[in-house]
Design a protein around this motif. Structure first.
Motif, short mmCIF file in Angstrom:
data_model
loop_
_atom_site.label_atom_id
_atom_site.label_comp_id
_atom_site.label_asym_id
_atom_site.label_seq_id
_atom_site.Cartn_x
_atom_site.Cartn_y
_atom_site.Cartn_z
N ALA A 1 11.96 -5.46 -12.07
CA ALA A 1 10.90 -6.47 -12.14
C ALA A 1 9.57 -5.84 -12.54
CB ALA A 1 10.77 -7.19 -10.80
N GLU A 2 9.27 -4.69 -11.95
CA GLU A 2 8.00 -4.04 -12.26
C GLU A 2 7.99 -3.50 -13.69
OE1 GLU A 2 4.80 -1.17 -10.05
OE2 GLU A 2 6.84 -1.23 -9.29
N ALA A 3 9.13 -2.98 -14.16
CA ALA A 3 9.21 -2.51 -15.54
C ALA A 3 9.01 -3.67 -16.52
CB ALA A 3 10.55 -1.83 -15.79
N GLY A 4 9.59 -4.82 -16.20
CA GLY A 4 9.39 -6.00 -17.04
C GLY A 4 7.94 -6.44 -17.07
N GLU A 5 7.29 -6.38 -15.93
CA GLU A 5 5.88 -6.75 -15.85
C GLU A 5 5.02 -5.79 -16.67
OE1 GLU A 5 2.41 -8.62 -15.15
OE2 GLU A 5 4.40 -9.38 -14.66
N LYS A 6 5.31 -4.50 -16.58
CA LYS A 6 4.55 -3.52 -17.35
C LYS A 6 4.80 -3.69 -18.85
CE LYS A 6 2.71 -1.46 -13.85
NZ LYS A 6 1.29 -1.48 -13.60
N ALA A 7 6.03 -4.03 -19.24
CA ALA A 7 6.33 -4.27 -20.65
C ALA A 7 5.56 -5.49 -21.17
CB ALA A 7 7.83 -4.45 -20.85
N ARG A 8 5.52 -6.55 -20.36
CA ARG A 8 4.74 -7.73 -20.76
C ARG A 8 3.26 -7.39 -20.87
NH1 ARG A 8 8.65 -10.05 -17.58
NH2 ARG A 8 7.48 -9.87 -15.66
N GLN A 9 2.76 -6.60 -19.94
CA GLN A 9 1.36 -6.20 -19.96
C GLN A 9 1.05 -5.40 -21.23
OE1 GLN A 9 0.40 -3.67 -16.65
NE2 GLN A 9 -1.74 -3.50 -17.18
N LEU A 10 1.94 -4.49 -21.58
CA LEU A 10 1.76 -3.69 -22.79
C LEU A 10 1.80 -4.56 -24.04
CD1 LEU A 10 1.47 -0.90 -24.10
CD2 LEU A 10 3.96 -0.74 -24.06
N ALA A 11 2.76 -5.48 -24.10
CA ALA A 11 2.89 -6.35 -25.27
C ALA A 11 1.67 -7.24 -25.43
CB ALA A 11 4.17 -7.19 -25.16
N LEU A 12 1.19 -7.81 -24.33
CA LEU A 12 0.01 -8.66 -24.41
C LEU A 12 -1.22 -7.87 -24.84
CD1 LEU A 12 0.45 -10.94 -21.26
CD2 LEU A 12 0.63 -11.61 -23.66
N GLY A 13 -1.38 -6.67 -24.31
CA GLY A 13 -2.51 -5.83 -24.69
C GLY A 13 -2.47 -5.45 -26.16
N ALA A 14 -1.30 -5.05 -26.63
CA ALA A 14 -1.16 -4.67 -28.04
C ALA A 14 -1.37 -5.88 -28.95
CB ALA A 14 0.21 -4.05 -28.28
N GLY A 15 -0.84 -7.02 -28.56
CA GLY A 15 -1.02 -8.24 -29.36
C GLY A 15 -2.48 -8.64 -29.44
N ALA A 16 -3.18 -8.52 -28.33
CA ALA A 16 -4.60 -8.86 -28.33
C ALA A 16 -5.40 -7.92 -29.23
CB ALA A 16 -5.16 -8.81 -26.90
N VAL A 17 -5.03 -6.66 -29.23
CA VAL A 17 -5.72 -5.70 -30.10
C VAL A 17 -5.49 -6.05 -31.57
CG1 VAL A 17 -5.70 -3.29 -30.89
CG2 VAL A 17 -5.74 -3.80 -28.45
N VAL A 18 -4.27 -6.38 -31.93
CA VAL A 18 -3.95 -6.70 -33.33
C VAL A 18 -4.67 -7.97 -33.77
CG1 VAL A 18 -2.08 -7.42 -34.87
CG2 VAL A 18 -1.76 -5.47 -33.35
N VAL A 19 -4.59 -9.02 -32.95
CA VAL A 19 -5.24 -10.28 -33.32
C VAL A 19 -6.75 -10.11 -33.40
CG1 VAL A 19 -5.72 -12.64 -32.52
CG2 VAL A 19 -3.39 -11.74 -32.45
N GLY A 20 -7.32 -9.41 -32.44
CA GLY A 20 -8.76 -9.17 -32.46
C GLY A 20 -9.20 -8.37 -33.67
N ALA A 21 -8.40 -7.39 -34.05
CA ALA A 21 -8.73 -6.59 -35.23
C ALA A 21 -8.66 -7.43 -36.50
CB ALA A 21 -7.77 -5.40 -35.33
N MET A 22 -7.66 -8.29 -36.59
CA MET A 22 -7.53 -9.11 -37.79
C MET A 22 -8.69 -10.10 -37.91
SD MET A 22 -3.38 -9.68 -37.73
CE MET A 22 -3.52 -11.26 -38.49
N ILE A 23 -9.06 -10.72 -36.81
CA ILE A 23 -10.15 -11.70 -36.84
C ILE A 23 -11.49 -11.03 -37.12
CG2 ILE A 23 -11.48 -13.30 -35.40
CD1 ILE A 23 -8.81 -14.06 -34.06
N SER A 24 -11.71 -9.89 -36.50
CA SER A 24 -13.01 -9.24 -36.68
C SER A 24 -13.16 -8.55 -38.03
CB SER A 24 -13.24 -8.24 -35.55
OG SER A 24 -12.30 -7.18 -35.65
#
Length: 135
Positions: free
Chosen positions: A37-60
């Motif tokens: 469960a904790e590994a899944g949570e950390k994977a989701r956290q990593l995916a959300l963080g990476a996705g936010a970085v990519v989207v933010g970079a594209m918009i900016s």
């Protein structure tokens, strides 16, 4: 102690060790479920963080291009700087800002932040408890 009493005590000890084995197996299963469960949570956290970085970079990116052109034009028209040097100065400024942003993103995505600390702490406590029971 008579033979029947010794047999009853032996049965009680065997039952206690059997129960201890069952509890230890259950504990291991529960800890594995917690780790998953904790590994899944950390994977989701990593995916959300990476996705936010990519989207933010594209918009900016569009905004950065407009700011870059405006800075070059301002240096050329109002400061009287040669167009080549104004473009170079703007490029250096943008590179410094981009480097700082990338550095701060890398610091936030360090592997040490993705360690399943709850699982490790729980396993450490369980090991200590089992060592205490084994004495």
């Amino acid at each position: 102690m008579t033979s029947p009493e010794r047999g009853a005590a032996s049965d009680t000890i065997e039952a206690s060790f059997s129960r201890l084995g069952q509890l230890a197996a259950s504990l291991v299963r529960d800890e594995m479920a917690l780790a998953k469960a904790e590994a899944g949570e950390k994977a989701r956290q990593l995916a959300l963080g990476a996705g936010a970085v990519v989207v933010g970079a594209m918009i900016s990116l569009a905004g950065v291009i407009v700011l870059y052109e405006g800075f070059v034009a301002a240096m050329r028209d109002f400061a009287g700087v040669h167009p080549v040097f104004s473009a170079l100065g703007a490029s250096i400024l943008i590179a410094v800002i981009a480097g700082w942003l990338v550095y701060s993103a890398v610091v936030r995505l360090k592997p040490s932040g993705l360690v399943p600390r709850h699982t490790i702490d729980s396993l450490r406590r369980d090991r200590e408890m089992l060592e205490t029971l084994g004495r």
